[in-house]
Design a protein around this motif. Structure first.
Motif, PDB file in Angstrom:
ATOM      1  N   SER A  39      -0.928   5.072  -1.131  1.00  0.00           N
ATOM      2  CA  SER A  39      -1.275   5.234  -2.550  1.00  0.00           C
ATOM      3  C   SER A  39      -1.312   3.918  -3.319  1.00  0.00           C
ATOM      4  O   SER A  39      -1.876   3.858  -4.414  1.00  0.00           O
ATOM      5  CB  SER A  39      -0.261   6.170  -3.224  1.00  0.00           C
ATOM      6  OG  SER A  39       1.028   5.548  -3.251  1.00  0.00           O
ATOM      7  N   GLY A  40      -0.695   2.886  -2.785  1.00  0.00           N
ATOM      8  CA  GLY A  40      -0.591   1.618  -3.502  1.00  0.00           C
ATOM      9  C   GLY A  40       0.465   1.664  -4.587  1.00  0.00           C
ATOM     10  O   GLY A  40       0.583   0.753  -5.400  1.00  0.00           O
TER      11      GLY A  40
ATOM     12  N   ARG B 148      -5.802  -0.641  -4.149  1.00  0.00           N
ATOM     13  CA  ARG B 148      -6.492   0.637  -4.335  1.00  0.00           C
ATOM     14  C   ARG B 148      -5.914   1.674  -3.373  1.00  0.00           C
ATOM     15  O   ARG B 148      -5.643   1.364  -2.213  1.00  0.00           O
ATOM     16  CB  ARG B 148      -7.983   0.476  -4.054  1.00  0.00           C
ATOM     17  CG  ARG B 148      -8.659  -0.491  -4.991  1.00  0.00           C
ATOM     18  CD  ARG B 148     -10.135  -0.620  -4.701  1.00  0.00           C
ATOM     19  NE  ARG B 148     -10.337  -1.118  -3.334  1.00  0.00           N
ATOM     20  CZ  ARG B 148     -11.487  -1.102  -2.695  1.00  0.00           C
ATOM     21  NH1 ARG B 148     -12.559  -0.627  -3.278  1.00  0.00           N
ATOM     22  NH2 ARG B 148     -11.588  -1.569  -1.472  1.00  0.00           N
TER      23      ARG B 148
ATOM     24  N   LYS C  79      -2.823  -4.637  -7.750  1.00  0.00           N
ATOM     25  CA  LYS C  79      -3.885  -3.647  -7.979  1.00  0.00           C
ATOM     26  C   LYS C  79      -4.471  -3.131  -6.668  1.00  0.00           C
ATOM     27  O   LYS C  79      -5.687  -3.051  -6.498  1.00  0.00           O
ATOM     28  CB  LYS C  79      -4.964  -4.214  -8.892  1.00  0.00           C
ATOM     29  CG  LYS C  79      -4.405  -4.561 -10.265  1.00  0.00           C
ATOM     30  CD  LYS C  79      -5.458  -5.055 -11.210  1.00  0.00           C
ATOM     31  CE  LYS C  79      -4.765  -5.293 -12.538  1.00  0.00           C
ATOM     32  NZ  LYS C  79      -5.351  -6.253 -13.361  1.00  0.00           N
TER      33      LYS C  79
ATOM     34  N   GLN D   7      -5.901   8.823   4.469  1.00  0.00           N
ATOM     35  CA  GLN D   7      -6.957   9.166   3.513  1.00  0.00           C
ATOM     36  C   GLN D   7      -7.094  10.664   3.349  1.00  0.00           C
ATOM     37  O   GLN D   7      -7.786  11.114   2.451  1.00  0.00           O
ATOM     38  CB  GLN D   7      -8.302   8.572   3.983  1.00  0.00           C
ATOM     39  CG  GLN D   7      -8.342   7.075   3.855  1.00  0.00           C
ATOM     40  CD  GLN D   7      -9.648   6.476   4.343  1.00  0.00           C
ATOM     41  OE1 GLN D   7     -10.214   6.922   5.324  1.00  0.00           O
ATOM     42  NE2 GLN D   7     -10.103   5.466   3.631  1.00  0.00           N
TER      43      GLN D   7
ATOM     44  N   LYS E 268       1.173  -2.325  -7.305  1.00  0.00           N
ATOM     45  CA  LYS E 268       0.748  -2.261  -8.706  1.00  0.00           C
ATOM     46  C   LYS E 268       0.408  -3.648  -9.235  1.00  0.00           C
ATOM     47  O   LYS E 268      -0.587  -3.827  -9.930  1.00  0.00           O
ATOM     48  CB  LYS E 268       1.847  -1.619  -9.556  1.00  0.00           C
ATOM     49  CG  LYS E 268       2.022  -0.141  -9.296  1.00  0.00           C
ATOM     50  CD  LYS E 268       3.195   0.415 -10.084  1.00  0.00           C
ATOM     51  CE  LYS E 268       3.450   1.867  -9.733  1.00  0.00           C
ATOM     52  NZ  LYS E 268       4.637   2.387 -10.424  1.00  0.00           N
TER      53      LYS E 268
ATOM     54  N   SER F  39      -8.871   6.976  -2.499  1.00  0.00           N
ATOM     55  CA  SER F  39      -9.782   6.903  -3.635  1.00  0.00           C
ATOM     56  C   SER F  39     -11.222   6.933  -3.110  1.00  0.00           C
ATOM     57  O   SER F  39     -11.509   6.411  -2.029  1.00  0.00           O
ATOM     58  CB  SER F  39      -9.532   5.650  -4.478  1.00  0.00           C
ATOM     59  OG  SER F  39      -9.883   4.490  -3.758  1.00  0.00           O
TER      60      SER F  39
ATOM     61  N   ASP G 114     -13.923   5.336  -3.693  1.00  0.00           N
ATOM     62  CA  ASP G 114     -14.578   4.066  -3.349  1.00  0.00           C
ATOM     63  C   ASP G 114     -14.068   3.485  -2.034  1.00  0.00           C
ATOM     64  O   ASP G 114     -14.804   2.801  -1.328  1.00  0.00           O
ATOM     65  CB  ASP G 114     -14.459   3.047  -4.484  1.00  0.00           C
ATOM     66  CG  ASP G 114     -13.031   2.694  -4.840  1.00  0.00           C
ATOM     67  OD1 ASP G 114     -12.161   3.585  -4.789  1.00  0.00           O
ATOM     68  OD2 ASP G 114     -12.780   1.529  -5.199  1.00  0.00           O
ATOM     69  N   VAL G 115     -12.824   3.766  -1.657  1.00  0.00           N
ATOM     70  CA  VAL G 115     -12.296   3.293  -0.377  1.00  0.00           C
ATOM     71  C   VAL G 115     -12.741   4.237   0.742  1.00  0.00           C
ATOM     72  O   VAL G 115     -13.140   3.775   1.816  1.00  0.00           O
ATOM     73  CB  VAL G 115     -10.754   3.170  -0.408  1.00  0.00           C
ATOM     74  CG1 VAL G 115     -10.210   2.796   0.956  1.00  0.00           C
ATOM     75  CG2 VAL G 115     -10.325   2.153  -1.453  1.00  0.00           C
TER      76      VAL G 115
ATOM     77  N   HIS H 209       0.802  -1.229   0.000  1.00  0.00           N
ATOM     78  CA  HIS H 209       0.000   0.000   0.000  1.00  0.00           C
ATOM     79  C   HIS H 209       0.830   1.273   0.000  1.00  0.00           C
ATOM     80  O   HIS H 209       0.257   2.357  -0.127  1.00  0.00           O
ATOM     81  CB  HIS H 209      -0.965  -0.011   1.187  1.00  0.00           C
ATOM     82  CG  HIS H 209      -2.057  -1.013   1.022  1.00  0.00           C
ATOM     83  ND1 HIS H 209      -3.130  -0.828   0.180  1.00  0.00           N
ATOM     84  CD2 HIS H 209      -2.244  -2.236   1.580  1.00  0.00           C
ATOM     85  CE1 HIS H 209      -3.927  -1.876   0.233  1.00  0.00           C
ATOM     86  NE2 HIS H 209      -3.411  -2.755   1.077  1.00  0.00           N
TER      87      HIS H 209
END
Length: 107
Positions: free
Chosen positions: A45-46, A57, A55, A106, A52, A61, A63-64, A40
């Motif tokens: 940011s991941g 998230r 994937k 966040q 990567k 973002s 949605d999170v 992460h």
């Protein structure tokens, strides 16, 4: 008798060392660093090679961010997609502190 005292002293030092390392591990930032950061990233940011590839998230973002604490706790405990489950590996208190740390990322 002296032999028993020596064993007791060694055992006591061992337990103190174990307790100190467990307390250090309970720091949310250290817990994040040891269990989550590889995928992460330090900033959530991941943006890491593993993140990567899996994937991951970004924590900021939309949605999170909109996920409830219960949803995020379930993801930490049960895993999701390629993320491993941490149930049985982390205590509920550690997961709660980890979730609080994730919320700081966040912003």
């Amino acid at each position: 008798m002296l032999k028993h005292l020596a064993y007791f002293g060694i055992a006591s030092l061992f337990l103190l060392t174990v307790n100190a390392s467990c307390l250090a591990q309970n720091s949310a930032a250290e817990l994040y660093q040891s269990k989550c950061q590889m995928c992460h990233a330090p900033d959530g940011s991941g943006n890491t090679p593993a993140g990567k590839a899996m994937k991951a998230r970004p924590f900021n973002s939309p949605d999170v961010v909109k996920e409830s604490d219960a949803d995020l706790t379930a993801v930490i405990k049960k895993g999701k997609n390629k993320m491993p489950a941490f149930e049985g590996k982390l205590t509920d208190a550690q997961i709660t502190s980890l979730l609080a740390h994730i919320h700081t990322l966040q912003k």
